[in-house]
Design a protein around this motif. Sequence first.
Motif, PDB file in Angstrom:
ATOM      1  N   TYR A  34       0.851  -1.192   0.000  1.00  0.00           N
ATOM      2  CA  TYR A  34       0.000   0.000   0.000  1.00  0.00           C
ATOM      3  C   TYR A  34       0.884   1.238   0.000  1.00  0.00           C
ATOM      4  O   TYR A  34       1.742   1.403   0.870  1.00  0.00           O
ATOM      5  CB  TYR A  34      -0.893  -0.017   1.239  1.00  0.00           C
ATOM      6  N   GLN A  35       0.686   2.105  -0.996  1.00  0.00           N
ATOM      7  CA  GLN A  35       1.460   3.341  -1.085  1.00  0.00           C
ATOM      8  C   GLN A  35       0.784   4.412  -0.238  1.00  0.00           C
ATOM      9  O   GLN A  35      -0.207   5.005  -0.646  1.00  0.00           O
ATOM     10  CB  GLN A  35       1.570   3.785  -2.550  1.00  0.00           C
ATOM     11  N   VAL A  36       1.318   4.653   0.945  1.00  0.00           N
ATOM     12  CA  VAL A  36       0.717   5.589   1.888  1.00  0.00           C
ATOM     13  C   VAL A  36       1.010   7.029   1.476  1.00  0.00           C
ATOM     14  O   VAL A  36       0.137   7.896   1.513  1.00  0.00           O
ATOM     15  CB  VAL A  36       1.238   5.330   3.315  1.00  0.00           C
ATOM     16  N   ALA A  37       2.250   7.293   1.048  1.00  0.00           N
ATOM     17  CA  ALA A  37       2.645   8.636   0.620  1.00  0.00           C
ATOM     18  C   ALA A  37       3.836   8.528  -0.317  1.00  0.00           C
ATOM     19  O   ALA A  37       4.676   7.627  -0.174  1.00  0.00           O
ATOM     20  CB  ALA A  37       2.990   9.508   1.814  1.00  0.00           C
ATOM     21  N   GLY A  45      12.220  -5.058 -16.028  1.00  0.00           N
ATOM     22  CA  GLY A  45      13.108  -5.281 -17.158  1.00  0.00           C
ATOM     23  C   GLY A  45      12.439  -5.049 -18.489  1.00  0.00           C
ATOM     24  O   GLY A  45      13.108  -4.872 -19.510  1.00  0.00           O
ATOM     25  N   VAL A  46      11.118  -5.036 -18.499  1.00  0.00           N
ATOM     26  CA  VAL A  46      10.350  -4.795 -19.722  1.00  0.00           C
ATOM     27  C   VAL A  46       9.444  -3.583 -19.540  1.00  0.00           C
ATOM     28  O   VAL A  46       9.409  -2.673 -20.367  1.00  0.00           O
ATOM     29  CB  VAL A  46       9.505  -6.026 -20.112  1.00  0.00           C
ATOM     30  N   ASN A  47       8.709  -3.576 -18.436  1.00  0.00           N
ATOM     31  CA  ASN A  47       7.744  -2.503 -18.176  1.00  0.00           C
ATOM     32  C   ASN A  47       8.074  -1.764 -16.887  1.00  0.00           C
ATOM     33  O   ASN A  47       8.646  -2.331 -15.954  1.00  0.00           O
ATOM     34  CB  ASN A  47       6.328  -3.088 -18.063  1.00  0.00           C
ATOM     35  N   ASP A  48       7.699  -0.479 -16.856  1.00  0.00           N
ATOM     36  CA  ASP A  48       7.776   0.318 -15.642  1.00  0.00           C
ATOM     37  C   ASP A  48       6.366   0.476 -15.069  1.00  0.00           C
ATOM     38  O   ASP A  48       5.411   0.695 -15.815  1.00  0.00           O
ATOM     39  CB  ASP A  48       8.355   1.712 -15.921  1.00  0.00           C
ATOM     40  N   TYR A  49       6.256   0.362 -13.759  1.00  0.00           N
ATOM     41  CA  TYR A  49       4.972   0.486 -13.086  1.00  0.00           C
ATOM     42  C   TYR A  49       5.089   1.596 -12.044  1.00  0.00           C
ATOM     43  O   TYR A  49       5.945   1.528 -11.160  1.00  0.00           O
ATOM     44  CB  TYR A  49       4.580  -0.817 -12.399  1.00  0.00           C
ATOM     45  N   ARG A  50       4.225   2.595 -12.125  1.00  0.00           N
ATOM     46  CA  ARG A  50       4.257   3.712 -11.183  1.00  0.00           C
ATOM     47  C   ARG A  50       3.087   3.598 -10.207  1.00  0.00           C
ATOM     48  O   ARG A  50       1.930   3.471 -10.622  1.00  0.00           O
ATOM     49  CB  ARG A  50       4.187   5.044 -11.916  1.00  0.00           C
ATOM     50  N   GLY A  54      -2.028   6.124  -2.297  1.00  0.00           N
ATOM     51  CA  GLY A  54      -3.309   5.428  -2.269  1.00  0.00           C
ATOM     52  C   GLY A  54      -3.353   4.168  -3.104  1.00  0.00           C
ATOM     53  O   GLY A  54      -4.329   3.424  -3.054  1.00  0.00           O
ATOM     54  N   SER A  55      -2.307   3.902  -3.872  1.00  0.00           N
ATOM     55  CA  SER A  55      -2.290   2.730  -4.746  1.00  0.00           C
ATOM     56  C   SER A  55      -2.014   1.457  -3.948  1.00  0.00           C
ATOM     57  O   SER A  55      -1.206   1.445  -3.023  1.00  0.00           O
ATOM     58  CB  SER A  55      -1.222   2.913  -5.830  1.00  0.00           C
ATOM     59  N   ILE A  56      -2.696   0.388  -4.333  1.00  0.00           N
ATOM     60  CA  ILE A  56      -2.485  -0.931  -3.734  1.00  0.00           C
ATOM     61  C   ILE A  56      -2.042  -1.877  -4.842  1.00  0.00           C
ATOM     62  O   ILE A  56      -2.675  -1.950  -5.898  1.00  0.00           O
ATOM     63  CB  ILE A  56      -3.764  -1.465  -3.075  1.00  0.00           C
ATOM     64  N   ARG A  57      -0.958  -2.583  -4.626  1.00  0.00           N
ATOM     65  CA  ARG A  57      -0.419  -3.462  -5.667  1.00  0.00           C
ATOM     66  C   ARG A  57      -0.108  -4.843  -5.090  1.00  0.00           C
ATOM     67  O   ARG A  57       0.200  -4.979  -3.900  1.00  0.00           O
ATOM     68  CB  ARG A  57       0.837  -2.851  -6.291  1.00  0.00           C
ATOM     69  N   PHE A  58      -0.167  -5.828  -5.975  1.00  0.00           N
ATOM     70  CA  PHE A  58       0.194  -7.196  -5.623  1.00  0.00           C
ATOM     71  C   PHE A  58       1.377  -7.612  -6.491  1.00  0.00           C
ATOM     72  O   PHE A  58       1.322  -7.485  -7.719  1.00  0.00           O
ATOM     73  CB  PHE A  58      -0.988  -8.145  -5.862  1.00  0.00           C
ATOM     74  N   LEU A  59       2.441  -8.088  -5.854  1.00  0.00           N
ATOM     75  CA  LEU A  59       3.637  -8.535  -6.563  1.00  0.00           C
ATOM     76  C   LEU A  59       3.758 -10.051  -6.453  1.00  0.00           C
ATOM     77  O   LEU A  59       3.674 -10.606  -5.352  1.00  0.00           O
ATOM     78  CB  LEU A  59       4.899  -7.888  -5.970  1.00  0.00           C
ATOM     79  N   PHE A 112      -4.625  -2.650  -7.633  1.00  0.00           N
ATOM     80  CA  PHE A 112      -6.003  -2.637  -7.169  1.00  0.00           C
ATOM     81  C   PHE A 112      -6.399  -1.200  -6.824  1.00  0.00           C
ATOM     82  O   PHE A 112      -6.390  -0.799  -5.659  1.00  0.00           O
ATOM     83  CB  PHE A 112      -6.165  -3.529  -5.939  1.00  0.00           C
ATOM     84  N   ASP A 113      -6.716  -0.419  -7.825  1.00  0.00           N
ATOM     85  CA  ASP A 113      -7.117   0.971  -7.599  1.00  0.00           C
ATOM     86  C   ASP A 113      -8.619   1.127  -7.397  1.00  0.00           C
ATOM     87  O   ASP A 113      -9.093   2.191  -7.022  1.00  0.00           O
ATOM     88  CB  ASP A 113      -6.670   1.853  -8.773  1.00  0.00           C
ATOM     89  N   SER A 114      -9.372   0.081  -7.679  1.00  0.00           N
ATOM     90  CA  SER A 114     -10.840   0.189  -7.607  1.00  0.00           C
ATOM     91  C   SER A 114     -11.431  -0.836  -6.645  1.00  0.00           C
ATOM     92  O   SER A 114     -12.489  -1.407  -6.902  1.00  0.00           O
ATOM     93  CB  SER A 114     -11.443   0.007  -9.004  1.00  0.00           C
ATOM     94  N   SER A 115     -10.731  -1.079  -5.548  1.00  0.00           N
ATOM     95  CA  SER A 115     -11.230  -2.009  -4.543  1.00  0.00           C
ATOM     96  C   SER A 115     -11.401  -1.266  -3.220  1.00  0.00           C
ATOM     97  O   SER A 115     -10.457  -1.138  -2.430  1.00  0.00           O
ATOM     98  CB  SER A 115     -10.264  -3.183  -4.355  1.00  0.00           C
TER      99      SER A 115
END
Length: 269
Positions: A34-37, A45-50, A54-59, A112-115
């Motif tokens: 969870y990106q708090v701030a 190596g192929v794509n960049d993800y920003r 408020g963003s929540i991501r699963f790796l 997960f931006d819409s959960s």
Amino acid sequence: MKTTRQDYGNIVYSCYVQLSRQGEHFVSDHVISYQVAGDLILSDGVNDYRSEKGSIRFLKRNQLLKFTKQPPPGGEFQSLSIHLDQQTLQDFSLAYDVASEKKCSTNSLVVFDSSPQLKTYMDALMMYQKSGQLSDPRMVELKIKEAILLLLQANPELKDVLFDFNEPGKIDIEAFMSKNYHFNVNLDRFAYLTGRSLATFKRDFEKIFGKTPGKWLLQKRLQEAHYLLAEKGRMASDIYMDLGFEDLSHFSFAFKKQYGLSPSKIGGF
């Protein structure tokens, strides 16, 4: 640089005041973060993800990533991460009778931006962190189980990722190394990720590339460095970490030995 890192078992809170330019990380466990701030930029190596505030991501586990952590102006970079290790997931699988049914090709990173359920959960978890309640291992165990349930509700397909307990299978070395040569990791890590023992990796590597992994990696990185300096006008100080060199002096020494000129004679510092 002021850095705060608080570990509560498999839940980790991180805080950085200054820019953490770049680093590398082998993702050994699945992670919900969870990106708090601030902002986080990840590259596989192929794509960049920003990821913004408020963003929540699963790796997914078993992958190599580069990262850049950027605090907001006058503020702090903050993130909250939940590490889902194999034992935790195996225990959950037995307790709740859930298992992987097929091989899933989910991307290395899912956002997960819409959960709203996950967002509410993460905000509550931050409250527990601030109040010190995460120092109780029972609370941590409970919140991790809740995170897994919410993750499955938000994306049911992740069941086939979370509960796949197989180790990496044997894959094409040439394609893998062409994508990941710029990651500064030990050869045994490359071997593991290509589904081989270290000895088998070295043997298969030399059959394909005609040289040892160490020599090929150095040559490949230096070739890319020469291109970036000569054709793209990049500066040596901006690219050496991107290409897997530990420090600028090591890069400059290797580059001059290979090309007879220091990087500053082609690009700049």
